[in-house]
Design an enzyme around this catalytic site. Sequence first.
Site, short mmCIF file in Angstrom:
data_model
loop_
_atom_site.label_atom_id
_atom_site.label_comp_id
_atom_site.label_asym_id
_atom_site.label_seq_id
_atom_site.Cartn_x
_atom_site.Cartn_y
_atom_site.Cartn_z
N LYS A 156 0.83 -1.20 0.00
CA LYS A 156 0.00 0.00 0.00
C LYS A 156 0.87 1.26 0.00
O LYS A 156 2.08 1.19 0.27
CB LYS A 156 -0.94 -0.04 1.22
CG LYS A 156 -1.94 -1.21 1.16
CD LYS A 156 -2.93 -1.12 2.31
CE LYS A 156 -3.95 -2.25 2.26
NZ LYS A 156 -4.99 -2.11 3.30
N GLU B 58 -9.70 -9.75 -8.38
CA GLU B 58 -8.70 -8.70 -8.18
C GLU B 58 -7.56 -8.79 -9.19
O GLU B 58 -7.07 -7.78 -9.69
CB GLU B 58 -8.16 -8.76 -6.74
CG GLU B 58 -9.22 -8.41 -5.71
CD GLU B 58 -8.78 -8.65 -4.27
OE1 GLU B 58 -7.60 -9.01 -4.05
OE2 GLU B 58 -9.62 -8.47 -3.37
N HIS C 239 -1.98 -5.46 1.31
CA HIS C 239 -3.26 -6.10 1.00
C HIS C 239 -2.98 -7.49 0.45
O HIS C 239 -2.01 -7.68 -0.29
CB HIS C 239 -4.03 -5.31 -0.06
CG HIS C 239 -5.17 -6.08 -0.69
ND1 HIS C 239 -6.43 -6.13 -0.12
CD2 HIS C 239 -5.22 -6.87 -1.80
CE1 HIS C 239 -7.20 -6.91 -0.87
NE2 HIS C 239 -6.50 -7.37 -1.89
N TYR D 25 -12.34 -2.49 -3.88
CA TYR D 25 -12.92 -2.57 -2.54
C TYR D 25 -14.45 -2.54 -2.58
O TYR D 25 -15.09 -2.07 -1.63
CB TYR D 25 -12.39 -1.42 -1.68
CG TYR D 25 -11.01 -1.66 -1.11
CD1 TYR D 25 -10.73 -2.79 -0.33
CD2 TYR D 25 -9.97 -0.75 -1.30
CE1 TYR D 25 -9.47 -3.01 0.22
CE2 TYR D 25 -8.71 -0.96 -0.76
CZ TYR D 25 -8.46 -2.09 0.01
OH TYR D 25 -7.22 -2.30 0.55
N ASN E 249 -1.95 -0.06 6.94
CA ASN E 249 -1.50 -1.39 7.35
C ASN E 249 -0.63 -2.10 6.31
O ASN E 249 -0.58 -3.33 6.26
CB ASN E 249 -2.69 -2.26 7.79
CG ASN E 249 -3.75 -2.39 6.70
OD1 ASN E 249 -3.53 -2.00 5.56
ND2 ASN E 249 -4.89 -2.96 7.06
#
Length: 152
Positions: free
Chosen positions: A19, A140, A129, A59, A126
């Site tokens: 990320k 995805e 992913h 998402y 975080n």
Amino acid sequence: MPTPELLDPNKEHTLVLVKPDGFARGLTGEVLRRIEAKGYVLKGLKIKRASKELLEEHYAEHRDQHFFPGLLEFMSSGPLVAVVVEGDRVIEGVRVLMGTTNPTLAAPGTIRGDLGRDWGSKYVENVVHGSDSPTSAEREIALWFPELVYHE
Ligand code: DAT
Ligand code: MG
């Protein structure tokens, strides 16, 4: 550009994103090191600044969550690294390597537990992913790496 090698449909794949926080902190190599050291194989890799449109698709399951606008803002705030990873049970395996969603609470030894924390920002930063199921992984990967998927 040479044609990239298509993914073997008989093997298991997952989509990993380093990320924007992880990329900006220079943790791409560390994240990929852990994935490779575990024995998984990198099959596709790109640096990309994701559009809100792409992230809305990515998402989609969280569209109605209160954190959705902030999530898209964070995920489009800078470049990220998208990776296709291959291996037996790689979807579950990468989820275990990642640790739980909240980086303050993720177990030491995991990517999020070792490299992530809360920073007092309004986003959950975080680091990484990973697709959560075979259905998500297929969707995805087609979204981020259409050039690696065979289409009739
Ligand atoms: P994961 O990334 O562990 O699969 P998820 O799919 O439930 O977690 O959520 C996607 C991302 O959205 C997550 O990495 C961080 C953010 N997020 C999840 N729950 C959140 C919450 N309660 N508040 C703010 N951000 C959240
Ligand atoms: Mg998820």
